[in-house]
Design an enzyme around this catalytic site. Sequence first.
Site, PDB file in Angstrom:
ATOM      1  N   GLU A 183     -13.004 -28.722 -88.154  1.00 38.00           N
ATOM      2  CA  GLU A 183     -14.968 -27.840 -89.025  1.00 38.00           C
ATOM      3  C   GLU A 183     -15.081 -27.241 -90.461  1.00 38.00           C
ATOM      4  O   GLU A 183     -13.987 -26.759 -90.699  1.00 38.00           O
ATOM      5  CB  GLU A 183     -14.464 -26.228 -88.082  1.00 38.00           C
ATOM      6  CG  GLU A 183     -16.058 -25.210 -88.631  1.00 38.00           C
ATOM      7  CD  GLU A 183     -15.744 -24.333 -88.005  1.00 38.00           C
ATOM      8  OE1 GLU A 183     -16.849 -23.635 -88.158  1.00 38.00           O
ATOM      9  OE2 GLU A 183     -15.229 -23.607 -86.794  1.00 38.00           O
ATOM     10  N   LYS A 199     -19.108 -23.607 -82.290  1.00 36.90           N
ATOM     11  CA  LYS A 199     -19.085 -22.240 -81.382  1.00 36.90           C
ATOM     12  C   LYS A 199     -19.409 -22.860 -79.773  1.00 36.90           C
ATOM     13  O   LYS A 199     -20.888 -23.448 -79.838  1.00 36.90           O
ATOM     14  CB  LYS A 199     -19.985 -21.021 -81.855  1.00 36.90           C
ATOM     15  CG  LYS A 199     -19.582 -20.291 -81.126  1.00 36.90           C
ATOM     16  CD  LYS A 199     -18.171 -19.325 -81.136  1.00 36.90           C
ATOM     17  CE  LYS A 199     -17.600 -19.171 -82.769  1.00 36.90           C
ATOM     18  NZ  LYS A 199     -16.574 -18.352 -82.532  1.00 36.90           N
TER      19      LYS A 199
END
Length: 406
Positions: A217, A233
Amino acid sequence: MVRGKSTERMRKVGPYGVETLPQVLVDAPAAPPGCRGALVERARLQWRRSDGGDPAALAEEFLAAHGLPLHDLTRPAPTHHATGACGAALYLSAAAGALLAGAPAGAPDPAPALPDLAVVVYDHGPTRATPPGPPAPWWLGEFTESWTPRQHADAVDAVRAAIGRGDVYQTNLVGHAAARYTGDPLPALSRLGALPGARYGGVLTGDGWAIGCASPETLVEVTDGQLTTRPIKGTRPATAAGRAELLASAKERAEHIMIVDLERNDLARIARTGSVRVDELFAVRRWCDLWQAESTVRAAVADGLGLADLLRATCPGGSVTGAPKLAALTQIDALEPVGRGASMGALGWVAPGHVDLGLTIRTAAADGERLHTWAGGGITWDSDPAAEVAEAAAKTAPVRATLAGR
């Protein structure tokens, strides 16, 4: 044990001290490809919350003092010269990020040997050769969780209750585990960088501590005057059925969009007015044996933006806090029994005209006695406590297996 035995020569450095370490070669996360395996430590800053002061400002000042000015990220990256610093690794803990956000720092760190800020400036050295001989003996014990599945599930219920009261929209809960080891932990931590999807794979070390990262990420990247963040997410097993389920999940999509909105707001604080945009929304990508939903948010850098203000605006990352960020951090402080340590912070590469920091998910740390891992997930009103406990276990399983050499 880490202390005094690794090939990285982890050394003690005072809170604001500088130590020159010639001939120490490393693979810093997000270092440019041409630099990997050929970096020699030139100087180092380490800082802990107990030292006082502003870690973002200290980092910017330290880098400028060592030939890496990052007070204006709109300037183009200069051509690298062999006589100057190549760039620097930067690590900022989740607790330091909370401090920058004006929130509680969280529970005590289970690995207090780790600093809350580390900035390591590098020169170029000769390309590192693979050490000859058989691998050194390595043993890793069983991981002990810092909370039970029941306690984790109860915390999920507490977040759902807070959402019902209107205190938060979403809160990310993170659990910790630790295992004793014998041998040199650096080869085990280095293996994390080879996991599929480890965009920020690499190792950072210090005196009595080391961090190994397999994060996919992007917390924030700055290149050519453009800001980019890629929040992740939403998670499912990396099967055809898991991918279809993730794409069809209203709960995961709602949770994801909340965080995208939070990241848009964070970037808007440091971007040119009207330049924030979402280039990609809810793209499904693979990390190890998991599908994850990722979006790409971009903006133009505001005039005069420096590293310190960049860190203040983006740390800690919204995908590991929740929304609203300050309310979520306050709840995290109340619910998590153990600090986030090396996880959920920032780790990557900085140089004039270029910043690339990953969010330290899928990250492990070593102190002199134990290896530490962390994992969690975002909690919304529709969260099922048992499913959240299972998701955290699924995220940490590849990390623990890799550390053990399986």
